[in-house]
Design a protein around this motif. Sequence first.
Motif, PDB file in Angstrom:
ATOM      1  N   ASN A 193      34.342  46.546 -88.268  1.00 41.08           N
ATOM      2  CA  ASN A 193      33.974  47.760 -89.151  1.00 41.08           C
ATOM      3  C   ASN A 193      34.629  48.181 -90.124  1.00 41.08           C
ATOM      4  N   ALA A 194      34.424  49.392 -90.886  1.00 39.93           N
ATOM      5  CA  ALA A 194      35.249  49.785 -92.207  1.00 39.93           C
ATOM      6  C   ALA A 194      36.655  49.824 -92.080  1.00 39.93           C
ATOM      7  N   ALA A 195      37.299  49.517 -93.021  1.00 42.56           N
ATOM      8  CA  ALA A 195      38.581  49.732 -93.199  1.00 42.56           C
ATOM      9  C   ALA A 195      39.184  50.655 -94.065  1.00 42.56           C
ATOM     10  N   THR A 196      40.378  50.873 -93.666  1.00 40.46           N
ATOM     11  CA  THR A 196      41.007  51.876 -94.452  1.00 40.46           C
ATOM     12  C   THR A 196      42.068  51.349 -95.464  1.00 40.46           C
ATOM     13  N   GLU A 197      42.090  51.851 -96.949  1.00 40.38           N
ATOM     14  CA  GLU A 197      43.052  51.348 -97.791  1.00 40.38           C
ATOM     15  C   GLU A 197      44.443  52.290 -97.799  1.00 40.38           C
ATOM     16  N   ILE A 198      45.607  51.765 -97.690  1.00 42.49           N
ATOM     17  CA  ILE A 198      46.777  52.644 -97.567  1.00 42.49           C
ATOM     18  C   ILE A 198      47.573  52.193 -98.915  1.00 42.49           C
ATOM     19  N   THR A 199      48.104  53.194 -99.480  1.00 42.95           N
ATOM     20  CA  THR A 199      48.692  53.317-100.809  1.00 42.95           C
ATOM     21  C   THR A 199      50.130  53.881-100.780  1.00 42.95           C
ATOM     22  N   GLU A 200      50.429  54.493 -99.730  1.00 47.38           N
ATOM     23  CA  GLU A 200      51.766  55.083 -99.483  1.00 47.38           C
ATOM     24  C   GLU A 200      52.145  55.147 -98.072  1.00 47.38           C
ATOM     25  N   ASP A 201      53.356  55.701 -97.688  1.00 47.09           N
ATOM     26  CA  ASP A 201      53.624  55.622 -96.428  1.00 47.09           C
ATOM     27  C   ASP A 201      52.868  56.361 -95.745  1.00 47.09           C
TER      28      ASP A 201
ATOM     29  N   LYS B 121       9.935  31.058-106.101  1.00 44.03           N
ATOM     30  CA  LYS B 121      11.301  31.459-106.858  1.00 44.03           C
ATOM     31  C   LYS B 121      12.282  31.258-105.753  1.00 44.03           C
ATOM     32  N   ILE B 122      13.626  30.825-106.122  1.00 46.01           N
ATOM     33  CA  ILE B 122      14.603  30.869-105.324  1.00 46.01           C
ATOM     34  C   ILE B 122      15.811  31.449-106.114  1.00 46.01           C
ATOM     35  N   LYS B 123      16.494  32.372-105.341  1.00 45.05           N
ATOM     36  CA  LYS B 123      17.590  33.184-106.060  1.00 45.05           C
ATOM     37  C   LYS B 123      19.036  32.172-106.091  1.00 45.05           C
ATOM     38  N   VAL B 124      19.530  32.160-107.170  1.00 44.26           N
ATOM     39  CA  VAL B 124      20.864  31.293-106.892  1.00 44.26           C
ATOM     40  C   VAL B 124      22.063  31.979-107.697  1.00 44.26           C
ATOM     41  N   LYS B 125      23.277  31.645-107.229  1.00 52.34           N
ATOM     42  CA  LYS B 125      24.555  32.253-107.721  1.00 52.34           C
ATOM     43  C   LYS B 125      25.625  31.395-107.533  1.00 52.34           C
ATOM     44  N   VAL B 126      26.831  31.491-108.528  1.00 51.05           N
ATOM     45  CA  VAL B 126      27.801  30.574-107.860  1.00 51.05           C
ATOM     46  C   VAL B 126      28.552  31.630-107.001  1.00 51.05           C
ATOM     47  N   PRO B 127      29.431  31.425-106.168  1.00 49.67           N
ATOM     48  CA  PRO B 127      30.425  31.901-105.346  1.00 49.67           C
ATOM     49  C   PRO B 127      31.252  33.184-106.131  1.00 49.67           C
ATOM     50  N   LYS B 128      31.274  34.242-105.620  1.00 46.29           N
ATOM     51  CA  LYS B 128      32.159  35.190-106.443  1.00 46.29           C
ATOM     52  C   LYS B 128      33.487  34.846-106.104  1.00 46.29           C
ATOM     53  N   VAL B 129      34.238  35.191-107.338  1.00 45.48           N
ATOM     54  CA  VAL B 129      35.840  34.654-107.233  1.00 45.48           C
ATOM     55  C   VAL B 129      36.712  36.241-106.987  1.00 45.48           C
ATOM     56  N   TYR B 130      37.185  36.051-105.829  1.00 44.75           N
ATOM     57  CA  TYR B 130      38.005  37.266-105.131  1.00 44.75           C
ATOM     58  C   TYR B 130      39.381  37.191-105.474  1.00 44.75           C
ATOM     59  N   ASP B 131      39.890  38.364-106.155  1.00 44.53           N
ATOM     60  CA  ASP B 131      41.370  38.368-106.581  1.00 44.53           C
ATOM     61  C   ASP B 131      42.161  39.259-105.561  1.00 44.53           C
ATOM     62  N   ASN B 132      41.140  39.703-104.422  1.00 41.64           N
ATOM     63  CA  ASN B 132      41.897  40.494-103.438  1.00 41.64           C
ATOM     64  C   ASN B 132      41.112  40.574-102.178  1.00 41.64           C
ATOM     65  N   ASP B 133      41.689  40.696-100.898  1.00 41.97           N
ATOM     66  CA  ASP B 133      40.995  40.571 -99.685  1.00 41.97           C
ATOM     67  C   ASP B 133      40.252  41.803 -99.330  1.00 41.97           C
ATOM     68  N   TRP B 134      40.559  42.914 -99.983  1.00 43.08           N
ATOM     69  CA  TRP B 134      40.041  44.137 -99.722  1.00 43.08           C
ATOM     70  C   TRP B 134      38.366  44.005-100.144  1.00 43.08           C
ATOM     71  N   ASP B 135      38.195  43.675-101.319  1.00 46.14           N
ATOM     72  CA  ASP B 135      36.894  43.489-101.882  1.00 46.14           C
ATOM     73  C   ASP B 135      35.801  42.385-101.192  1.00 46.14           C
ATOM     74  N   LYS B 136      36.763  41.398-100.780  1.00 49.10           N
ATOM     75  CA  LYS B 136      36.113  40.258-100.012  1.00 49.10           C
ATOM     76  C   LYS B 136      35.898  40.849 -98.422  1.00 49.10           C
TER      77      LYS B 136
ATOM     78  N   GLY C  25      31.712  41.788 -96.829  1.00 50.78           N
ATOM     79  CA  GLY C  25      31.041  41.096 -95.670  1.00 50.78           C
ATOM     80  C   GLY C  25      31.632  39.684 -95.469  1.00 50.78           C
ATOM     81  N   LEU C  26      32.535  39.314 -95.992  1.00 49.65           N
ATOM     82  CA  LEU C  26      32.889  37.824 -96.122  1.00 49.65           C
ATOM     83  C   LEU C  26      34.242  37.828 -95.205  1.00 49.65           C
ATOM     84  N   PRO C  27      34.542  36.856 -94.407  1.00 55.26           N
ATOM     85  CA  PRO C  27      35.662  36.799 -93.367  1.00 55.26           C
ATOM     86  C   PRO C  27      37.032  36.663 -94.393  1.00 55.26           C
ATOM     87  N   VAL C  28      37.940  37.482 -93.797  1.00 60.54           N
ATOM     88  CA  VAL C  28      39.210  37.295 -94.219  1.00 60.54           C
ATOM     89  C   VAL C  28      40.151  36.569 -93.303  1.00 60.54           C
ATOM     90  N   THR C  29      40.557  35.411 -93.636  1.00 62.50           N
ATOM     91  CA  THR C  29      41.162  34.589 -92.611  1.00 62.50           C
ATOM     92  C   THR C  29      42.874  34.744 -92.517  1.00 62.50           C
TER      93      THR C  29
END
Length: 667
Positions: free
Chosen positions: A332-340, A297-312, A316-320
């Motif tokens: 390493n792990a990132a921090t999400e900021i939602t306010e000041d 067997k070989i596992k296959v998939k189409v590329p995931k379509v991302y609508d934001n860089d946070w999920d990307k 583990g995918l690079p954000v350019t």
Amino acid sequence: MKYIKSYILFFLMVFAVTGCTTDDLKDDVNDLKDRVTLIEEQVKLLNDNLAVIAYILDPQNKTIANVETPTKDQYVITLSNGEKLTLTIGKPGTIDEPEITIGEDGMWYVNGESTGVVAVGTDGKNGEGYPEFRVEKGKWQVRFGDGKWSDVEGGDVASGVSLGDQIFESAEVDGNKFIVTLKKDGSVHTLPIVETLKCIIDKSGLTLDKEDFLVVNRDERVIVPVQIEGENMQVTCPQGWRVTLNKLDVVDEKGNNYQLYIFAPVSSVKSMTRAVADNTADVTVQVQKGAFWAVDKIKVKVPKVYDNDWDKYNDGLPVTVGGFDISLDTYNAATEITEDYAITKAGVYFVSANNVTLTLKDNTMDNLIILPYSDKVTAINLNISAQLTVTNTFICKNVVFTSTVNNNILRFNGVNANVVFDGCKINGLKNTKALMVPQTAGTHNLNYCAIVNSDICIDESEADVINNASFALINNMDCSQLLFENNIVYGVHEVTSSERTTKHVVNFKLINANQRDLGLLQLNSNTFVDVETTGAGGVTGLVYAKNIEKIVMTKNLFHWTNPTTKFLDGNGKEKSSPTTLIFRFGENANLQDGNAMGSENYYYNGNSEMAVKLWYTSGGKPVCPSTLGNLSTAEPEIFDTNNKKTFNKSTGTFTPTANYKAYGAQR
């Protein structure tokens, strides 16, 4: 190892007592195999033997094609899909391993102490995970799943001892059968050897992702070599995919005699994008001989379509950003900021709301990366009130960068540091200072510097002019690669003296490094408005370096509305400065033909008394090669300076006239 033996005994116990299905048993064995982690060479022995146990319990339609015995107690098993397993007949070890048991309460116990983790599943469900062990600083440690490591009570590991394993009592090849006997319960397993049955998908030339998936773009096809011996070949694939198996006229050098054509779903068909527990993501090839089947067997998939860089990023995918890749593995792990938010430590920050204001509470950081959560976040405010020292990486995207620092703003104290401004508005830049400087010139340098798609406003005071002040984006630093593209750079200068013109800046430098080297300079599609490159101190240039290895310069616009022809020196006396310059190099610079390419660069000079030159000439000899070209005079004027809708310094709006819309920054 004692705990490995306990696992096997426990599996048999659960099967007999709780009535789990064979599938549950197979899942447990496979899960255990993934979790076993030990030390030194015995890790491989244990994991290899456990892989053989997993195959015995669940062959998955893979037969044994061959068994070799490289040593007396070792057997190398080649399966019909080309996979190799190694079985080793072990012997007792002398190390004191943790004792693993299952208590009457169904919990895992380590050395007689309850871990509080459920071991025995109910109603056909698995427990809460299996223990994983390691040796750290001479002590056994245990964790469950992805939990924290903790010391095992009484788990000291003596030095000079050996690990051992006694999973298998014996193994032998008897004709077309491979017979193995387990040590613990003496059970005998007879496995058929079918030499002329093969089904091997050759993955050696493929690039698989971290989950071992072959990623195929929608509407595209991939050809995968296959080696087949047998009859009644069949292929299956996930819904929406299409596969065909085609025989080759000539066997290739690896023995592959077929090709598997894998067609990804078309754009209008939905398809899974993540790994799943069942086999609906598998392309499966199977072939038969008599009563036996061989499957690969070989596992296959189409590329995931991302609508934001946070999920990307978190996947583990690079954000350019500005041509520079930022990845979870590196930063390493990132921090999400939602306010000041007040940034108190180094790291990667994704801002998920517009117009959030960030301030810095720590002014010395290894890395500081500020990114928008998605393209919907177009403005992030970053206020810097004290000089920031960075060791490795400083990156901003869609940031309104405002400095009130009465000093150089960014100080780099590392070797081969990286800095990127992408889509930023850089304000608060004053003459007499610089945006970027080294901690120690000649020691600390930039590896990659990109300023792209950004607006840069330089605010010069009357005192700056009188004192012959200057401002440089990069000052006194070596830089391996400088990418400066699609930027608007403009000067603001309000004065009342009749001796100087209003609303422009003098003595501005993109890089001021007459004793430093610059590798590759890419200077393309930028708009420069009212930023002169020379002052009372002499003729220098927008780019002033000891040496530049390579220049690419295209489609830039240089506009001076009413440039200065006279400056005041330090004594308040007038001093003429009739030339503004783009490049000046050291006298021994050696920029060769072919390493300097330039075209379609235009300038408008509102004062005919001031000369404009592309490069500095020393002793009548040009320092730059002819392949760099020259600046072309813009006729008519580049901007309609009387139209506030298209030329306005208060809003940073600079829209060229129709003749020059294809040049300069493209917004």
